[in-house]
Write an enzyme that holds these catalytic residues in place. Structure first.
Site, PDB file in Angstrom:
ATOM      1  N   ASP A 236       0.809  -1.220   0.000  1.00  0.00           N
ATOM      2  CA  ASP A 236       0.000   0.000   0.000  1.00  0.00           C
ATOM      3  C   ASP A 236       0.846   1.275   0.000  1.00  0.00           C
ATOM      4  OD1 ASP A 236       0.975  -0.246   2.511  1.00  0.00           O
ATOM      5  OD2 ASP A 236      -0.925   0.084   3.547  1.00  0.00           O
TER       6      ASP A 236
ATOM      7  N   HIS B 195      23.549   3.103 -17.200  1.00  0.00           N
ATOM      8  CA  HIS B 195      22.434   3.473 -16.316  1.00  0.00           C
ATOM      9  C   HIS B 195      22.676   2.980 -14.889  1.00  0.00           C
ATOM     10  CE1 HIS B 195      19.384   4.181 -19.822  1.00  0.00           C
ATOM     11  NE2 HIS B 195      20.296   5.142 -19.698  1.00  0.00           N
TER      12      HIS B 195
ATOM     13  N   ASP C  50      25.652  12.098 -13.138  1.00  0.00           N
ATOM     14  CA  ASP C  50      24.620  12.535 -14.085  1.00  0.00           C
ATOM     15  C   ASP C  50      23.377  12.785 -13.240  1.00  0.00           C
ATOM     16  OD1 ASP C  50      22.777  12.931 -16.082  1.00  0.00           O
ATOM     17  OD2 ASP C  50      23.329  11.154 -17.242  1.00  0.00           O
TER      18      ASP C  50
ATOM     19  N   ASP D  81      19.438  18.303 -17.254  1.00  0.00           N
ATOM     20  CA  ASP D  81      20.116  17.014 -17.448  1.00  0.00           C
ATOM     21  C   ASP D  81      21.612  17.277 -17.618  1.00  0.00           C
ATOM     22  OD1 ASP D  81      20.837  14.452 -18.049  1.00  0.00           O
ATOM     23  OD2 ASP D  81      19.827  14.362 -19.991  1.00  0.00           O
TER      24      ASP D  81
ATOM     25  N   HIS E   5      26.521   5.472 -27.116  1.00  0.00           N
ATOM     26  CA  HIS E   5      25.206   6.144 -27.055  1.00  0.00           C
ATOM     27  C   HIS E   5      25.138   7.345 -27.991  1.00  0.00           C
ATOM     28  CE1 HIS E   5      27.007   9.279 -24.575  1.00  0.00           C
ATOM     29  NE2 HIS E   5      27.444   8.366 -23.709  1.00  0.00           N
TER      30      HIS E   5
ATOM     31  N   HIS F  87      19.713  14.493 -26.891  1.00  0.00           N
ATOM     32  CA  HIS F  87      18.264  14.264 -27.064  1.00  0.00           C
ATOM     33  C   HIS F  87      17.517  15.545 -26.753  1.00  0.00           C
ATOM     34  CE1 HIS F  87      18.292  14.108 -22.663  1.00  0.00           C
ATOM     35  NE2 HIS F  87      19.372  13.356 -22.781  1.00  0.00           N
TER      36      HIS F  87
ATOM     37  N   HIS G 261      13.992  13.113 -21.452  1.00  0.00           N
ATOM     38  CA  HIS G 261      14.031  12.716 -22.869  1.00  0.00           C
ATOM     39  C   HIS G 261      12.680  13.139 -23.406  1.00  0.00           C
ATOM     40  CE1 HIS G 261      17.096   9.295 -21.878  1.00  0.00           C
ATOM     41  NE2 HIS G 261      17.603  10.495 -21.741  1.00  0.00           N
TER      42      HIS G 261
ATOM     43  N   GLU H 113      26.152  15.414 -25.114  1.00  0.00           N
ATOM     44  CA  GLU H 113      26.712  14.583 -24.049  1.00  0.00           C
ATOM     45  C   GLU H 113      27.628  13.467 -24.549  1.00  0.00           C
ATOM     46  OE1 GLU H 113      23.747  11.950 -22.150  1.00  0.00           O
ATOM     47  OE2 GLU H 113      22.215  13.102 -23.191  1.00  0.00           O
TER      48      GLU H 113
ATOM     49  N   TYR I 175      33.794   5.210 -22.401  1.00  0.00           N
ATOM     50  CA  TYR I 175      33.679   4.248 -21.304  1.00  0.00           C
ATOM     51  C   TYR I 175      34.642   3.092 -21.564  1.00  0.00           C
ATOM     52  CZ  TYR I 175      29.569   7.140 -21.366  1.00  0.00           C
ATOM     53  OH  TYR I 175      28.745   8.242 -21.434  1.00  0.00           O
TER      54      TYR I 175
ATOM     55  N   ARG J 228      31.700  11.210 -19.000  1.00  0.00           N
ATOM     56  CA  ARG J 228      30.718  11.878 -19.864  1.00  0.00           C
ATOM     57  C   ARG J 228      30.647  13.331 -19.414  1.00  0.00           C
ATOM     58  NH1 ARG J 228      26.959   8.571 -19.429  1.00  0.00           N
ATOM     59  NH2 ARG J 228      25.565   9.409 -17.833  1.00  0.00           N
TER      60      ARG J 228
ATOM     61  N   GLU K   3      28.052  16.575 -20.092  1.00  0.00           N
ATOM     62  CA  GLU K   3      26.729  16.829 -20.682  1.00  0.00           C
ATOM     63  C   GLU K   3      26.226  18.222 -20.332  1.00  0.00           C
ATOM     64  OE1 GLU K   3      23.575  14.284 -19.128  1.00  0.00           O
ATOM     65  OE2 GLU K   3      22.366  14.691 -20.910  1.00  0.00           O
TER      66      GLU K   3
HETATM   67  N1  GLY Z   1      20.341  11.501 -17.676  1.00  0.00           N
HETATM   68  C1  GLY Z   1      19.877  10.804 -18.814  1.00  0.00           C
HETATM   69  C2  GLY Z   1      20.566  11.206 -20.013  1.00  0.00           C
HETATM   70  O1  GLY Z   1      21.616  11.813 -19.954  1.00  0.00           O
HETATM   71  O2  GLY Z   1      20.104  11.010 -21.102  1.00  0.00           O
HETATM   72 MN    MN Z   2      20.957  13.330 -21.380  1.00  0.00          MN
HETATM   73 MN    MN Z   3      22.145  12.936 -18.286  1.00  0.00          MN
END
Ligand code: GLY
Ligand code: MN
Ligand code: MN
Length: 423
Positions: A37, A230, A247, A258, A337, A341, A348, A372, A376, A394, A396
């Protein structure tokens, strides 16, 4: 806050794209059960929110378009003292009438009856196909005889592509909070013990500054953990000599930020970390420099792959001819990647990358996108010089596309080695 007249303008723009004799239905998000619950904190459905700005659950927005005119209905939960004692205040019909510039406000308990009435002699129905909801299943049954069922999410998505000044202001506000959080992380990392502690410091800033939601689950990944794209467990020790990929971005009044920064636990980059970091940073800057209206996102992608591949060859991570390596996608192992985006109400953003004919949509003034690039390198990748193994980096930023160039909305968040080390 987005002003009420902006929501009205969004609906007017949408109505123009709807067929005559149609009904369009947006449902609020369903509360999500965590276990037994307990529930996750409630967050409104993005398309529903974009069209009316109402934040409560158990609600629906209906737009009826006739031959010439259209009429909008908002269904809100009835006031209920006992339920409000448990789950919080509801606006109710009377107050909603004062706040929202919508033709008719009804209570949700009348939805089934009212929608049956509104559907009479209509030919077309629009709803969000991606929602999984028993209200939608019911609506599908009720409208199975109609000539057309269309996905409204695509039309709303197209509207969400370019941001208004009000939306950009909220993204900037989110970024000002996210900046404070990342700078605090840079200051504190050395004194903390675990990824989770660092995550808590970051999210403390979010909440302290009025951003009660994260735009996504924060990634705080030390050392080799950064090579899990992730990684959200965030439960390991921070080890001296390693980098931490952070991130993390807050959501402010339904608008995302982001941001990724990669910083040394000790406060100082090692020489191998510096070499790799500097290469990625220069690629990031070069790609940001390309952003302007008319450019294709796929060109940014292609260029980022070329530049990163070149950089990896220079550093001795990859060996061989850059063109050949790219042709055989060898660089993908280290840069798996996309370059970025769309970002807005969702991190996203649910806005299209291709038009109805399947052609790529070029960058347009008012779009917000992330840039970004990242590299890696797994700790057990024996093909790479030892000094680079176990490093994931990374960088970004969030970029507003303008007619002739772009504005880096997150340019104040430190990313130069000397600035990060100074904190
Ligand atoms: N934090 C998700 C991305 O960078 O797309
Ligand atoms: Mn991103
Ligand atoms: Mn990100």
């Amino acid at each position: 806050m987005i002003k009420e007249d902006e929501y009205a303008k969004r609906r007017t723009a949408l109505v123009k794209k709807l067929q005559k004799h149609s009904v369009t239905v947006f449902f609020s998000a369903k509360p999500k059960q965590r276990s037994n619950d307990t529930e996750y904190p409630y967050r409104q459905n993005s398309n529903f929110y974009y069209m009316c700005g109402f934040k409560e659950d158990n609600a629906a927005l209906v737009i009826v378009k006739g031959e010439k005119k259209s009429k909008t209905y908002l269904f809100v939960q009835k006031k209920d003292e006992l339920l409000e004692l448990w789950t919080g205040k509801r606006l109710g019909k009377k107050e909603a009438q004062k706040v929202f510039d919508i033709d008719v406000i009804c209570t949700t308990d009348t939805f089934d009856k009212k929608i049956t009435e509104l559907l009479q002699s209509k030919l077309h129905i629009y709803f969000d196909f991606s929602m999984q909801d028993e209200r939608l299943d019911k609506l599908k049954k009720l409208t199975s005889h109609l000539g057309s069922h269309e996905n409204i999410a695509q039309k709303v998505g197209a509207q969400r592509l370019c941001k208004s000044n009000g939306e950009i202001k909220l993204i900037k506000k989110a970024l000002s909070i996210t900046k404070e959080a990342h700078h605090l992380a840079m200051k504190k990392a050395k004194a903390l013990h675990t990824e989770g502690e660092l995550q808590a410091e970051i999210e403390y800033v979010f909440k302290k500054r009025g951003a009660y939601n994260d735009a996504y689950t924060s990634i705080v990944a030390c050392g080799n953990n950064a090579n899990t794209l992730h990684y959200i467990k965030n439960d390991e020790y921070l080890k001296n000599g390693e980098l931490i990929l952070i991130d993390a971005g807050c959501e402010y009044d339904y608008y995302a930020s982001d941001i990724t920064r990669t910083i040394p636990v000790s406060g100082k980059f090692t020489s191998a970390q510096k070499e790799l970091y500097s290469m990625i940073l220069s690629v990031e800057k070069e790609i940001i420099g390309m952003v302007k209206a008319g450019v294709m996102r796929s060109d940014l992608q292609k260029k980022s792959e070329e530049l990163l591949c070149e950089g990896l060859v220079t550093l001795g991570v990859l060996k061989g001819d850059v063109a050949k390596l790219i042709k055989h996608k060898k660089h993908k192992k280290y840069y798996p990647h996309g370059i970025g985006h769309w970002m807005g109400i969702d991190v996203h953003d649910e806005a299209p990358y291709k038009d109805k004919k399947g052609k790529e949509i070029p960058l347009m003034s008012g779009m917000v996108m992330t840039v970004e690039p990242g590299i890696y390198i797994g700790e057990s990748d024996m093909s790479v010089p030892k000094r680079f193994r176990g490093i994931g980096i990374r960088i970004e930023d969030d970029i507003l596309v303008t007619k002739d160039s772009c504005e880096n909305l997150s340019q104040d968040i430190f990313k130069e080695i000397k600035d990060i080390e100074s904190l």
